[in-house]
Motif scaffolding. Structure first.
Motif, PDB file in Angstrom:
ATOM      1  N   LEU A 156      -6.307   0.365   6.903  1.00 38.79           N
ATOM      2  CA  LEU A 156      -5.655   1.289   5.956  1.00 38.79           C
ATOM      3  C   LEU A 156      -6.464   1.384   4.665  1.00 38.79           C
ATOM      4  O   LEU A 156      -6.573   2.443   4.065  1.00 38.79           O
ATOM      5  CB  LEU A 156      -4.231   0.815   5.642  1.00 38.79           C
ATOM      6  N   GLY A 157      -7.063   0.261   4.264  1.00 41.52           N
ATOM      7  CA  GLY A 157      -7.856   0.247   3.043  1.00 41.52           C
ATOM      8  C   GLY A 157      -9.088   1.133   3.143  1.00 41.52           C
ATOM      9  O   GLY A 157      -9.684   1.495   2.139  1.00 41.52           O
ATOM     10  N   ARG A 158      -9.466   1.472   4.361  1.00 41.75           N
ATOM     11  CA  ARG A 158     -10.631   2.344   4.555  1.00 41.75           C
ATOM     12  C   ARG A 158     -10.209   3.779   4.796  1.00 41.75           C
ATOM     13  O   ARG A 158     -11.038   4.621   5.149  1.00 41.75           O
ATOM     14  CB  ARG A 158     -11.451   1.856   5.743  1.00 41.75           C
ATOM     15  N   SER A 159      -8.920   4.044   4.654  1.00 39.00           N
ATOM     16  CA  SER A 159      -8.432   5.411   4.849  1.00 39.00           C
ATOM     17  C   SER A 159      -9.121   6.345   3.857  1.00 39.00           C
ATOM     18  O   SER A 159      -9.617   5.920   2.825  1.00 39.00           O
ATOM     19  CB  SER A 159      -6.923   5.432   4.656  1.00 39.00           C
ATOM     20  N   VAL A 175      -4.559   3.185  -2.314  1.00 40.24           N
ATOM     21  CA  VAL A 175      -4.078   2.598  -3.571  1.00 40.24           C
ATOM     22  C   VAL A 175      -2.818   1.747  -3.364  1.00 40.24           C
ATOM     23  O   VAL A 175      -2.788   0.591  -3.788  1.00 40.24           O
ATOM     24  CB  VAL A 175      -3.880   3.685  -4.659  1.00 40.24           C
ATOM     25  N   PRO A 176      -1.761   2.289  -2.698  1.00 38.08           N
ATOM     26  CA  PRO A 176      -0.594   1.420  -2.470  1.00 38.08           C
ATOM     27  C   PRO A 176      -0.943   0.158  -1.681  1.00 38.08           C
ATOM     28  O   PRO A 176      -0.438  -0.937  -1.998  1.00 38.08           O
ATOM     29  CB  PRO A 176       0.356   2.311  -1.669  1.00 38.08           C
ATOM     30  N   GLU A 226      -2.828  -7.018  -3.363  1.00 38.26           N
ATOM     31  CA  GLU A 226      -3.185  -7.751  -4.570  1.00 38.26           C
ATOM     32  C   GLU A 226      -1.978  -8.538  -5.107  1.00 38.26           C
ATOM     33  O   GLU A 226      -2.103  -9.679  -5.555  1.00 38.26           O
ATOM     34  CB  GLU A 226      -3.704  -6.761  -5.620  1.00 38.26           C
ATOM     35  N   PHE A 227      -0.801  -7.915  -5.039  1.00 43.37           N
ATOM     36  CA  PHE A 227       0.412  -8.578  -5.525  1.00 43.37           C
ATOM     37  C   PHE A 227       0.713  -9.827  -4.691  1.00 43.37           C
ATOM     38  O   PHE A 227       0.953 -10.909  -5.223  1.00 43.37           O
ATOM     39  CB  PHE A 227       1.597  -7.611  -5.475  1.00 43.37           C
TER      40      PHE A 227
END
Lengths: 275, 248, 211
Positions: C42-45, C52-53, C59-60
């Motif tokens: 998803l991070g490579r979407s 971003v979400p 990160e949280f």
């Protein structure tokens, strides 16, 4: 690793002054099963500038690294100023492998410039040059800095004293490295393919600095280089190496103009075609 | 929600002292870990087999047994052996030993990652072994250590709720009481998470400052942007942190 | 001090080790490895509405303590068995670390592979499945293994929501018999005996795969 010298009767007592500044006596250096230097004999006179040429892997760089104590000999003895270098004298006149203290004392006479410059990235240009004079030779800071600025002027970088090494071009870094080595006032300067890592257009500046050094000082120089014109200009003598042995030796005009050995001719032809 | 804020308001001074305790334990534990990292890390590089072996044993022991077990041993078991330590001291000691063991690998790895020619240049200038290490190698290795230390420090921070289990009034402990008094668990835990998020961010910011300063000394400034780059987890393929993986 | 308590406590402690601690580690690792891959992909979407979400959530979770997360999930899903909640949270927490391992492993696959797939007009999903992931696997195995070992050492945290894992079992024995030193020593030794050889094996694997 160093074993007994090849010639145990090497008359450690007979220190008849000779002109030889560096002398390799039956020196053997192996890396694993690969013999890089095979019972090598040669000497360099005080003030002489000698260039080592030959194909890569022929042991030229190893000679410089042995002199800089970055490697240890497997057999044989290296002499500097008639003092055994790889070995030290026992009170009985015998030779035994040198300890760190002995190496440090004799290393003081020798400086080296590396192919990859090896400036210290955590120090600015000026500190790179003053670091060893202050902390190794014990010079006071003002004197060391004055001398460093002089040397920077000489290599054409008088205005870059406060730069970080990473802000300099390769050629500039190499000139700083030359100044750094000279700041230690070495008797002997080792130049290890100092232009091989440089872009072609930066080579000339570095070589010109070295030509100046050669002209204005009487430092003994041992040079490994692929710059044949430079070798021809500055050296008194050229040694052609192959497989850890000297194939041919003579003044540059003879080696470059009229080599007798087939191996030398082949090597020089290959180098010229590369240009 | 009103009850929650009312209850929080009642314990507000204790809340802040709980936050401070969390910060204090993190900083003290981090300081001890930092010192041990260097002592053990340099011992790991020693040429003396005994020193190296001793350091290796200590490092593997504290990495191999859980921080949870180490802390409980210090707090619950040591009194049974005749040593009663103050709870905060137990916490600082456990954090220091555990993270010092991980830090030792960082120190060792960073020093080893400085290219050999840097050592050789030091030899060529006739520096002593000590001068080469202190003046040439460590300043460069330091810049490589900081981001990895940042990761460790954040991991350590995230282990501090353990203090509430040895009955210390840290932020988690105080908020457990607010939770019980107000009945609003979600708000209570949410607030603790928020506190940790802020603390983690602040610590990262400070460490990034240190890193920028160290890099500037090497002439590798990334400018102010470097300050706000997020931490990345250690242990990515090929990253030197692979072995230094600690966990949450 | 009665060190023979170590032997007396051993059967129940080792039983808890196999039944709870080990099972939690294995299942938790599977969850983390699967979810971590989801984060990484998803991070490579291509749309920021996804990346971003994902980044914020990852990160949280990564920046806050596992223990508080366990409490929070327990409160949210109180009706589920604590074992399930504990394993789920372990998996979710460590997935944020493993996503970073995947990201690095995927980045290490040469650009030319993507370009070659594009040149052959392979669909994106097929490129992932047939070209990129098979090559990334060898890059990520040591990293995932190291996090599995780390997760193992964090299983005692499950005791805070009442999971009867190994350390909790030992602690109960210790408080009943007033014998804390032997039982916690036992726990430490079991952790060491299980994790040290595994990390040695991971280092070997890392070397073999050429990292």
């Amino acid at each position: 690793m160093a074993t007994e010298p090849a010639n145990p009767e090497a008359d450690a007592s007979a220190t008849a002054p000779s002109a030889a500044c560096i002398k390799f006596d039956q020196v053997v250096k192996r890396f694993g099963s690969n013999t890089v230097l095979d019972h090598l004999d040669f000497s360099v006179d005080r003030g002489e500038r000698v260039t080592l040429i030959g194909p890569s892997g022929s042991g030229k760089t190893t000679i410089l690294r042995l002199l800089m104590t970055l490697e240890k000999v497997n057999d044989g003895v290296i002499w500097v100023d008639d003092e055994p270098f790889s070995h030290m004298r026992t009170p009985g006149g015998q030779l035994r492998p040198a300890n760190e203290k002995h190496l440090s004392a004799i290393r003081r006479k020798i400086g080296m410039v590396f192919q990859q410059f090896n400036l210290f990235p955590n120090m600015r240009v000026l500190q790179n040059i003053t670091e060893a004079p202050i902390h190794v030779l014990g010079q006071d800071r003002a004197k060391a800095e004055a001398r460093a600025r002089e040397l920077l002027e000489m290599v054409g970088l008088g205005d870059r004293a406060d730069a970080h090494p990473s802000q300099l071009s390769g050629g500039q870094q190499q000139r700083v490295a030359i100044a750094r080595a000279l700041a230690m006032d070495p008797e002997i300067l080792l130049l290890d393919e100092v232009t091989s890592a440089l872009d072609p257009e930066l080579v000339a500046d570095v070589l010109n600095v070295l030509r100046d050094v050669a002209r204005e000082t009487d430092i003994t120089m041992l040079i490994v280089t692929h710059e044949m014109q430079f070798a021809r200009d500055v050296s008194h003598r050229v040694l052609m190496f192959d497989h850890g042995r000297i194939v041919e030796s003579g003044p540059p005009d003879q080696i470059f103009g009229n080599p007798t050995e087939e191996r030398t001719q082949r090597f020089l032809r290959a180098v010229l075609e590369e240009r | 929600m009103d009850t929650f804020f009312h209850q929080l308001d009642l314990v507000l001074p204790r809340f802040w002292s709980g936050v401070w305790l969390t910060v204090e334990a993190t900083l003290l534990g981090g300081a001890l870990a930092f010192v041990l990292s260097f002592v053990l890390g340099l011992m790991l590089r020693s040429e003396t087999l005994v020193l190296r072996g001793l350091a290796r044993f200590v490092v593997e022991f504290f990495r191999g047994t859980s921080i949870f077990v180490q802390l409980f041993f210090l707090f619950y078991a040591l009194p049974g052996l005749g040593f009663q330590l103050a709870p905060l001291f137990c916490g600082v000691l456990a954090f220091g030993l555990n993270y010092g063991a991980y830090g030792a690998e960082i120190v060792r790895g960073s020093i080893n990652s400085i290219p050999a020619p840097q050592w050789e240049a030091g030899v060529a200038l006739n520096m002593t072994a000590g001068q080469r290490m202190r003046r040439v190698i460590l300043p460069q290795a330091w810049a490589r250590m900081i981001p990895q230390f940042t990761n460790l420090l954040i991991q350590l921070l995230k282990d501090t709720p353990l203090l509430s289990l040895i009955l210390m009034a840290d932020v988690t402990y105080v908020m457990q009481q607010v939770r019980q008094a107000s009945g609003n668990s979600i708000a209570a835990y949410g607030l603790v998470l928020l506190v940790y998020l802020v603390l983690a961010y602040l610590l990262t910011l400070i460490m990034n400052l240190l890193e920028m300063q160290a890099k500037a000394k090497l002439g590798e400034g990334r400018g102010v942007r470097g300050l706000f780059t997020a931490r990345t987890a250690p242990g990515g393929a090929g990253s030197p942190g692979g072995e230094g993986v600690v966990g949450p | 001090m009665n060190w023979s308590a170590m032997g007396d406590a051993f059967p129940s402690v080792i039983a808890a080790f196999f039944k709870v601690t080990l099972v939690s580690t294995v299942v938790g690792t599977a969850v983390a490895a699967a979810l971590g891959l989801v984060w990484a992909i998803l991070g490579r979407s291509r749309t920021r509405w996804v990346t971003v979400p994902v980044k914020v959530v990852v990160e949280f979770i990564r920046s806050t303590p596992l223990m508080i997360q366990l409490f929070a999930l327990w409160v949210l899903l109180g009706s589920l068995p604590t074992e399930v909640i504990g394993i789920a949270m372990l998996g979710i927490h460590f997935s944020t670390y493993m996503s970073e391992v995947y990201r690095a492993g995927i980045d290490a696959v040469p650009r030319g592979q993507w370009e070659a797939a594009t040149a052959l007009s392979l669909p994106r999903s097929h490129t992932w499945r047939a070209v990129i992931l098979p090559q990334a696997v060898r890059n990520v195995l040591p990293g995932l293994g190291n996090y599995a070992i780390a997760m193992f050492k964090y299983t005692p945290f499950l005791s805070v929501i009442g999971v009867g894992e190994m350390v909790r079992t030992a602690q109960d024995y210790g408080s009943n018999h007033f014998e804390y030193p032997p039982v916690f020593t036992l726990c430490g030794l079991i952790f060491l005996a299980a994790s040290y050889p595994t990390s040695l094996a991971m280092r070997k694997l890392e070397k073999r795969l050429g990292h």
